[in-house]
Scaffold this active site. Structure first.
Site, PDB file in Angstrom:
ATOM      1  N   SER A 144     -31.731  -1.118   1.433  1.00 14.14           N
ATOM      2  CA  SER A 144     -32.310   0.070   0.791  1.00 14.14           C
ATOM      3  C   SER A 144     -32.845   1.006   1.870  1.00 14.14           C
ATOM      4  CB  SER A 144     -33.439  -0.348  -0.152  1.00 14.14           C
ATOM      5  OG  SER A 144     -34.489  -0.951   0.591  1.00 14.14           O
ATOM      6  N   GLY A 179     -48.086   7.854  -1.834  1.00 11.91           N
ATOM      7  CA  GLY A 179     -47.622   6.567  -2.347  1.00 11.91           C
ATOM      8  C   GLY A 179     -48.508   5.474  -1.782  1.00 11.91           C
ATOM      9  N   LEU A 180     -49.288   4.839  -2.664  1.00  9.50           N
ATOM     10  CA  LEU A 180     -50.202   3.779  -2.197  1.00  9.50           C
ATOM     11  C   LEU A 180     -49.790   2.434  -2.775  1.00  9.50           C
ATOM     12  CD1 LEU A 180     -53.517   5.831  -2.423  1.00  9.50           C
ATOM     13  CD2 LEU A 180     -52.242   5.228  -0.356  1.00  9.50           C
ATOM     14  N   HIS A 436     -65.281 -27.984   2.706  1.00 10.13           N
ATOM     15  CA  HIS A 436     -66.408 -27.061   2.785  1.00 10.13           C
ATOM     16  C   HIS A 436     -66.696 -26.737   4.238  1.00 10.13           C
ATOM     17  CE1 HIS A 436     -70.143 -25.118   1.768  1.00 10.13           C
ATOM     18  NE2 HIS A 436     -70.783 -25.875   2.651  1.00 10.13           N
TER      19      HIS A 436
HETATM   20  C1  LIG Z   1     -42.270  -1.072   6.230  1.00 18.57           C
HETATM   21  C2  LIG Z   1     -41.762  -2.300   5.523  1.00 18.57           C
HETATM   22  C3  LIG Z   1     -42.505  -3.453   5.560  1.00 18.57           C
HETATM   23  C4  LIG Z   1     -42.056  -4.608   4.927  1.00 18.57           C
HETATM   24  N1  LIG Z   1     -42.840  -5.715   4.979  1.00 18.57           N
HETATM   25  C5  LIG Z   1     -42.441  -6.822   4.335  1.00 18.57           C
HETATM   26  C6  LIG Z   1     -43.233  -7.995   4.396  1.00 18.57           C
HETATM   27  O1  LIG Z   1     -44.288  -8.025   5.037  1.00 18.57           O
HETATM   28  N2  LIG Z   1     -42.797  -9.090   3.731  1.00 18.57           N
HETATM   29  C7  LIG Z   1     -41.638  -9.079   2.997  1.00 18.57           C
HETATM   30  O2  LIG Z   1     -41.306 -10.111   2.391  1.00 18.57           O
HETATM   31  N3  LIG Z   1     -40.857  -7.980   2.929  1.00 18.57           N
HETATM   32  C8  LIG Z   1     -41.236  -6.864   3.593  1.00 18.57           C
HETATM   33  N4  LIG Z   1     -40.425  -5.748   3.556  1.00 18.57           N
HETATM   34  C9  LIG Z   1     -39.165  -5.808   2.789  1.00 18.57           C
HETATM   35  C10 LIG Z   1     -38.036  -6.476   3.606  1.00 18.57           C
HETATM   36  O3  LIG Z   1     -37.978  -5.904   4.885  1.00 18.57           O
HETATM   37  C11 LIG Z   1     -36.721  -6.305   2.860  1.00 18.57           C
HETATM   38  O4  LIG Z   1     -36.820  -6.892   1.586  1.00 18.57           O
HETATM   39  C12 LIG Z   1     -35.538  -6.936   3.590  1.00 18.57           C
HETATM   40  O5  LIG Z   1     -35.508  -6.527   4.913  1.00 18.57           O
HETATM   41  C13 LIG Z   1     -34.230  -6.562   2.889  1.00 18.57           C
HETATM   42  O6  LIG Z   1     -33.127  -7.120   3.568  1.00 18.57           O
HETATM   43  P1  LIG Z   1     -31.634  -6.678   3.196  1.00 18.57           P
HETATM   44  O7  LIG Z   1     -30.733  -7.620   3.913  1.00 18.57           O
HETATM   45  O8  LIG Z   1     -31.486  -6.523   1.744  1.00 18.57           O
HETATM   46  O9  LIG Z   1     -31.459  -5.209   3.801  1.00 18.57           O
HETATM   47  P2  LIG Z   1     -31.392  -4.659   5.311  1.00 18.57           P
HETATM   48  O10 LIG Z   1     -32.101  -5.538   6.269  1.00 18.57           O
HETATM   49  O11 LIG Z   1     -31.813  -3.234   5.218  1.00 18.57           O
HETATM   50  O12 LIG Z   1     -29.840  -4.737   5.692  1.00 18.57           O
HETATM   51  C14 LIG Z   1     -28.868  -3.900   5.143  1.00 18.57           C
HETATM   52  C15 LIG Z   1     -27.881  -3.495   6.229  1.00 18.57           C
HETATM   53  O13 LIG Z   1     -26.719  -2.889   5.624  1.00 18.57           O
HETATM   54  C16 LIG Z   1     -26.323  -1.766   6.395  1.00 18.57           C
HETATM   55  N5  LIG Z   1     -25.489  -0.880   5.559  1.00 18.57           N
HETATM   56  C17 LIG Z   1     -25.880   0.036   4.639  1.00 18.57           C
HETATM   57  N6  LIG Z   1     -24.812   0.625   4.045  1.00 18.57           N
HETATM   58  C18 LIG Z   1     -23.715   0.052   4.607  1.00 18.57           C
HETATM   59  C19 LIG Z   1     -22.305   0.213   4.412  1.00 18.57           C
HETATM   60  N7  LIG Z   1     -21.792   1.068   3.507  1.00 18.57           N
HETATM   61  N8  LIG Z   1     -21.462  -0.520   5.174  1.00 18.57           N
HETATM   62  C20 LIG Z   1     -21.937  -1.404   6.085  1.00 18.57           C
HETATM   63  N9  LIG Z   1     -23.261  -1.600   6.292  1.00 18.57           N
HETATM   64  C21 LIG Z   1     -24.133  -0.889   5.573  1.00 18.57           C
HETATM   65  C22 LIG Z   1     -27.648  -1.178   6.825  1.00 18.57           C
HETATM   66  O14 LIG Z   1     -27.518  -0.296   7.920  1.00 18.57           O
HETATM   67  C23 LIG Z   1     -28.441  -2.459   7.187  1.00 18.57           C
HETATM   68  O15 LIG Z   1     -28.197  -2.841   8.516  1.00 18.57           O
HETATM   69  C24 LIG Z   1     -40.824  -4.593   4.218  1.00 18.57           C
HETATM   70  C25 LIG Z   1     -40.042  -3.424   4.197  1.00 18.57           C
HETATM   71  C26 LIG Z   1     -40.500  -2.295   4.845  1.00 18.57           C
HETATM   72  C27 LIG Z   1     -39.655  -1.051   4.820  1.00 18.57           C
HETATM   73  N1  LIG Z   2     -46.003  -6.910   2.392  1.00 13.90           N
HETATM   74  C1  LIG Z   2     -44.814  -6.694   1.845  1.00 13.90           C
HETATM   75  O1  LIG Z   2     -44.207  -7.563   1.222  1.00 13.90           O
HETATM   76  C2  LIG Z   2     -44.173  -5.349   1.997  1.00 13.90           C
HETATM   77  C3  LIG Z   2     -44.727  -4.405   2.843  1.00 13.90           C
HETATM   78  C4  LIG Z   2     -44.142  -3.168   2.913  1.00 13.90           C
HETATM   79  C5  LIG Z   2     -43.005  -2.891   2.170  1.00 13.90           C
HETATM   80  N2  LIG Z   2     -42.474  -3.822   1.381  1.00 13.90           N
HETATM   81  C6  LIG Z   2     -41.280  -3.509   0.567  1.00 13.90           C
HETATM   82  O2  LIG Z   2     -40.962  -2.145   0.691  1.00 13.90           O
HETATM   83  C7  LIG Z   2     -40.763  -1.603  -0.599  1.00 13.90           C
HETATM   84  C8  LIG Z   2     -41.164  -0.157  -0.612  1.00 13.90           C
HETATM   85  O3  LIG Z   2     -42.578  -0.031  -0.418  1.00 13.90           O
HETATM   86  P1  LIG Z   2     -43.328   1.251  -0.934  1.00 13.90           P
HETATM   87  O4  LIG Z   2     -44.770   1.064  -0.659  1.00 13.90           O
HETATM   88  O5  LIG Z   2     -42.627   2.472  -0.445  1.00 13.90           O
HETATM   89  O6  LIG Z   2     -43.017   1.215  -2.495  1.00 13.90           O
HETATM   90  P2  LIG Z   2     -43.904   0.683  -3.719  1.00 13.90           P
HETATM   91  O7  LIG Z   2     -42.995   0.687  -4.887  1.00 13.90           O
HETATM   92  O8  LIG Z   2     -44.638  -0.549  -3.374  1.00 13.90           O
HETATM   93  O9  LIG Z   2     -45.008   1.820  -3.929  1.00 13.90           O
HETATM   94  C9  LIG Z   2     -44.663   3.143  -4.173  1.00 13.90           C
HETATM   95  C10 LIG Z   2     -45.901   3.880  -4.687  1.00 13.90           C
HETATM   96  O10 LIG Z   2     -45.607   5.264  -4.682  1.00 13.90           O
HETATM   97  C11 LIG Z   2     -46.096   5.829  -5.881  1.00 13.90           C
HETATM   98  N3  LIG Z   2     -45.289   7.037  -6.120  1.00 13.90           N
HETATM   99  C12 LIG Z   2     -43.985   7.089  -6.523  1.00 13.90           C
HETATM  100  N4  LIG Z   2     -43.579   8.382  -6.582  1.00 13.90           N
HETATM  101  C13 LIG Z   2     -44.631   9.151  -6.200  1.00 13.90           C
HETATM  102  C14 LIG Z   2     -44.830  10.542  -6.017  1.00 13.90           C
HETATM  103  N5  LIG Z   2     -43.851  11.425  -6.239  1.00 13.90           N
HETATM  104  N6  LIG Z   2     -46.036  10.979  -5.617  1.00 13.90           N
HETATM  105  C15 LIG Z   2     -47.040  10.094  -5.375  1.00 13.90           C
HETATM  106  N7  LIG Z   2     -46.913   8.762  -5.519  1.00 13.90           N
HETATM  107  C16 LIG Z   2     -45.719   8.293  -5.914  1.00 13.90           C
HETATM  108  C17 LIG Z   2     -45.959   4.748  -6.921  1.00 13.90           C
HETATM  109  O11 LIG Z   2     -46.882   4.943  -7.975  1.00 13.90           O
HETATM  110  C18 LIG Z   2     -46.279   3.497  -6.102  1.00 13.90           C
HETATM  111  O12 LIG Z   2     -47.649   3.173  -6.144  1.00 13.90           O
HETATM  112  C19 LIG Z   2     -41.579  -2.465  -1.533  1.00 13.90           C
HETATM  113  O13 LIG Z   2     -40.968  -2.530  -2.786  1.00 13.90           O
HETATM  114  C20 LIG Z   2     -41.592  -3.791  -0.877  1.00 13.90           C
HETATM  115  O14 LIG Z   2     -40.559  -4.555  -1.389  1.00 13.90           O
HETATM  116  C21 LIG Z   2     -43.053  -5.058   1.263  1.00 13.90           C
END
Ligand SMILES: Cc1cc2nc3c(=O)[nH]c(=O)nc-3n(C[C@H](O)[C@H](O)[C@H](O)COP(=O)(O)OP(=O)(O)OC[C@H]3O[C@@H](n4cnc5c(N)ncnc54)[C@H](O)[C@@H]3O)c2cc1C
Ligand SMILES: NC(=O)c1ccc[n+]([C@@H]2O[C@H](COP(=O)([O-])OP(=O)(O)OC[C@H]3O[C@@H](n4cnc5c(N)ncnc54)[C@H](O)[C@@H]3O)[C@@H](O)[C@H]2O)c1
Length: 468
Positions: A144, A179-180, A436
């Site tokens: 994504s 977005g929080l 504890h």
């Molecule tokens: C800031 C942030 C913090 C996060 N923190 C956490 C956390 O603390 N704990 C947790 O559990 N999750 C966390 N997540 C979520 C977690 O990172 C994702 O759920 C996970 O990385 C998804 O893996 P994926 O393999 O689906 O996608 P990705 O790792 O994004 O892999 C998809 C790959 O497909 C490639 N691709 C796209 N389109 C094509 C195409 N047409 N052809 C070939 N390749 C393509 C992309 O370039 C990418 O390399 C976080 C996400 C973010 C953004």
């Molecule tokens: N600790 C973790 O597991 C972790 C950490 C970071 C990210 N992630 C992954 O990354 C994904 C994306 O994270 P995220 O924080 O962007 O999404 P999120 O879905 O967690 O939160 C998005 C927030 O944006 C708000 N929002 C949506 N549209 C808006 C608008 N137009 N104006 C103001 N507020 C708006 C929503 O109400 C929501 O609270 C998560 O779904 C999660 O899977 C996971």
């Protein structure tokens, strides 16, 4: 144009794609792993790992504010060099990315192809280098990307997302987080602790993904100690000189940068799924079975963030394993999925385990609660703000779920998830040992409160002990 024939083609070398590959290779199938964009996974490059590195820096720096009460002099003079802090985060990130690459795609030779793939027909993929891959089975795992409304894209690099955030050499003086949810709270609080003037906005009335009103209320009280938060109004952004004006209802701030954290959208664009023969839902995502990851009854499987189901790492890993296993097998097997577990690494952690509050039937559910304020260990740590809410079936006492904002919530949520997975009752849980003084004593108090409300009681004279 070259054409390659394989048993399995995996599209996307993120966590889901790599896990799929780990099941295909050992099954003796020929395969290719095709990845467009930067390899190294979202998790290691721009997700879990750099964000946790930044949180750690911010938490450690913030800890100085506790030192005065221990009689440590000079803590007010401590200053942070932000470019150095960002360099540290980038070093950590690079280490994690290198580790991913050296354990995976670096060793795949020609089986790893760096290109974007699109469907030409249900078995044929065209790569953006003009080559084609024909595969008996296909796993789609393209992940994504952050959502940025089109109107906000016009503000160029003043509106950033996590895709570019960790590349920054320095931090802005002022920043609005829009977005929080998870990202907004984790990064917003960290940046505020690193002396950035942060203002947070969310269109909804809750933060951090919590649905329990008590948790939402407490989370808001706590987070507002870190930065100003405005909820429940649509956000508008306009230019003001070389800065941005961010407004929501009557609230407005002028900031250097906006961190857009309003969610992520599946990478469907460019896949040309209309040529895959798959039935798509209204979002354009193939219909699939969450236990087999099979799309309809086809030869195509889907895994990870792309399917929009549970966009977190361990679920992407599980889905990848299931998809890869089934793609490499002659028949398709279903696997039981894990119970929900969500951890927001803001401080204190906001966590959900098992059923969320908004999924409960309140008529048949008992709710136990403890506030962290009087919990001894939390007081000693200076982190006794928060609330733990635990849910059980009123009649049987069977544990259903929990929401919390609590210090060490990441650990408590695991314990609860594991207990619910094992089908334990609240009566079973209060018979577990609680050392504890540990934070688990807060959970013990919440469980005792819950136990008092359920009908099923433990046998024996002492409720916390099994009779011989
Ligand atoms: C800031 C942030 C913090 C996060 N923190 C956490 C956390 O603390 N704990 C947790 O559990 N999750 C966390 N997540 C979520 C977690 O990172 C994702 O759920 C996970 O990385 C998804 O893996 P994926 O393999 O689906 O996608 P990705 O790792 O994004 O892999 C998809 C790959 O497909 C490639 N691709 C796209 N389109 C094509 C195409 N047409 N052809 C070939 N390749 C393509 C992309 O370039 C990418 O390399 C976080 C996400 C973010 C953004
Ligand atoms: N600790 C973790 O597991 C972790 C950490 C970071 C990210 N992630 C992954 O990354 C994904 C994306 O994270 P995220 O924080 O962007 O999404 P999120 O879905 O967690 O939160 C998005 C927030 O944006 C708000 N929002 C949506 N549209 C808006 C608008 N137009 N104006 C103001 N507020 C708006 C929503 O109400 C929501 O609270 C998560 O779904 C999660 O899977 C996971």
């Amino acid at each position: 144009m070259a054409e390659k024939r394989v048993d399995v083609a995996i599209i996307g070398s993120g966590t889901a794609g790599l896990n799929a590959t780990s099941k295909v290779g050992p099954a003796g199938k020929s395969f290719v792993l095709i990845n467009g964009g930067e390899p190294g996974t979202t998790c290691a490059r721009v997700g879990c790992m750099p964000s946790k590195a930044l949180i750690q820096v911010a938490e450690d720096y913030h800890r100085r504010t506790h030192l005065g009460r221990y009689g440590v002099d000079g803590h007010e003079e401590l200053k942070i060099d932000l470019p150095e802090a960002m360099e540290h985060v980038q070093d950590m990130r690079d280490t994690f990315v290198d580790r991913v690459l050296s354990n995976s795609t670096d060793n795949m030779g020609e089986r790893f192809i760096e290109a974007y793939a699109r469907f030409v027909d249900p078995h044929t993929l065209e790569l953006d280098n003009g080559d084609r891959v024909v595969a008996d089975k296909i796993v789609i795992a393209t992940g994504s990307r952050p959502v940025v409304p089109e109107a906000w894209q016009a503000f160029g690099d003043k509106v950033i997302t996590t895709d570019s955030f960790f590349e920054q050499e320095d931090l802005p003086e002022s920043l609005a987080v829009v977005g929080l949810g998870v990202i907004g709270l984790e990064l917003g609080q960290s940046l505020a602790r690193l002396d950035v003037k942060v203002t947070g906005f969310d269109a909804a009335e809750s933060i951090g993904g919590a649905t329990d009103p008590e948790v939402v209320k407490t989370a808001l009280e706590i987070m507002q100690r870190s930065f100003d938060i405005h909820l429940g109004q649509p956000v508008e952004i306009s230019e003001e000189g070389d800065k941005l004006r961010v407004s929501a209802g009557d609230n407005a701030v002028v900031v250097d940068t906006v961190l857009c954290a309003i969610g992520r959208t599946p990478n469907l664009q460019g896949l040309a799924l209309e040529n895959s023969g798959l039935e798509l839902d209204e979002r354009g995502i193939p219909l699939f079975n969450r236990n087999t990851m099979q799309c309809g009854d086809s030869h195509i499987f889907i895994a990870g963030d792309l399917n929009g189901e549970r966009p977190i790492l361990h679920e992407a890993g599980d889905e990848g394993k299931i998809a890869g296993f089934n793609a490499a097998s002659d028949s398709v097997q279903g696997f039981k999925r894990k119970l929900p577990l969500a951890i927001n690494f803001c401080d204190p952690n906001i966590c959900l385990a098992g059923a969320r509050y908004d999924e409960l039937d309140l008529a048949t559910t008992a709710i136990g609660e403890v506030k962290l304020a009087p919990v001894g260990r939390a007081m000693i740590m200076g982190q006794n703000r928060g609330v733990i809410r635990v849910y059980a079936d009123k009649a049987s006492g069977k544990m259903l779920g929990s929401e919390m904002i609590s210090v060490r919530g990441e650990n408590l949520a695991h314990l609860l998830n594991w207990a619910i997975t094992q089908g334990l009752t609240v009566g079973d849980l209060i018979r577990m040992p609680f050392y504890h003084p540990v934070i688990e004593e807060a959970l013990q108090a919440a469980l005792n409160n819950l136990y008092a409300q359920v009908e099923a009681k433990n046998e024996g004279a002492i409720k916390e002990l099994y009779p011989l």
